[in-house]
Enzyme design. Sequence first.
Site, PDB file in Angstrom:
ATOM      1  N   ARG A  65      15.269  32.774  45.395  1.00 54.98           N
ATOM      2  CA  ARG A  65      14.271  33.308  46.139  1.00 54.98           C
ATOM      3  C   ARG A  65      12.728  32.644  46.139  1.00 54.98           C
ATOM      4  O   ARG A  65      11.907  32.605  46.989  1.00 54.98           O
ATOM      5  CB  ARG A  65      13.962  34.826  45.848  1.00 54.98           C
ATOM      6  CG  ARG A  65      15.144  35.455  46.361  1.00 54.98           C
ATOM      7  CD  ARG A  65      15.331  37.018  46.326  1.00 54.98           C
ATOM      8  NE  ARG A  65      15.253  37.223  44.777  1.00 54.98           N
ATOM      9  CZ  ARG A  65      16.443  37.195  43.902  1.00 54.98           C
ATOM     10  NH1 ARG A  65      17.368  36.918  44.531  1.00 54.98           N
ATOM     11  NH2 ARG A  65      16.351  37.471  42.541  1.00 54.98           N
ATOM     12  N   GLU A 102      19.337  38.434  28.431  1.00 49.11           N
ATOM     13  CA  GLU A 102      19.399  39.436  27.504  1.00 49.11           C
ATOM     14  C   GLU A 102      20.761  39.116  26.728  1.00 49.11           C
ATOM     15  O   GLU A 102      20.894  39.501  25.483  1.00 49.11           O
ATOM     16  CB  GLU A 102      19.674  40.466  28.276  1.00 49.11           C
ATOM     17  CG  GLU A 102      19.769  41.914  27.569  1.00 49.11           C
ATOM     18  CD  GLU A 102      19.974  42.887  28.677  1.00 49.11           C
ATOM     19  OE1 GLU A 102      19.762  42.875  29.703  1.00 49.11           O
ATOM     20  OE2 GLU A 102      19.765  44.130  28.055  1.00 49.11           O
TER      21      GLU A 102
END
Length: 177
Positions: A65, A102
């Site tokens: 994006r 993560e």
Amino acid sequence: MPTTVTPAEIAAAIRNVPDFPKPGIQFKDITPVLADARLFAGAINLLTERFTPGSVDAVVGIDARGFIFAAAAATKLKAGFVPVRKKGKLPYATIEQDYALEYGHATVAMHTDALKPGSRVLLIDDLLATGGTSAAAVALVQKLGGKILEAGFLIELKFLNGREKLAGIPVRSLITY
Ligand code: AMP
């Protein structure tokens, strides 16, 4: 007279999608901003307002994006556009940078000849979360000798402290959560 758009108007168009792409993530969907000509142009105006055409050599955009905002910003600033892509997508010789997620890690890449040493760079992505992605992009730009004037984001999730990973780089975000 150009129509002015405020960050609050852009924020009102951002759609929150709970539990996408996985449970617990509140996805900030910017496609309604892109679909509105006035808001899209306004977002580009805001992201580029600190710079005059010719004062930036390259706008570096982050997969995927970030490309949309960075490419539009580049034409407005009469600068080139350079993509930072996920590993394995660029066709020519690349430099790569790993970063922690993560769970696990990811790698981003840039063409070895994408920037001339000393290039003045505006880095743009749609959203700053933990800062891992943009810090990796900063490392790529710096490996090629580029100087980052600013890292600009449409959205910043402040509670994730991404700015801390961009120490020494001027960071600007239009909308914070
Ligand atoms: P990070 O590396 O954690 O700063 O993540 C930033 C990248 O992940 C950006 O390229 C964003 O497009 C994407 N991203 C992370 N969190 C979100 C979210 N909540 N909504 C939309 N995109 C996100």
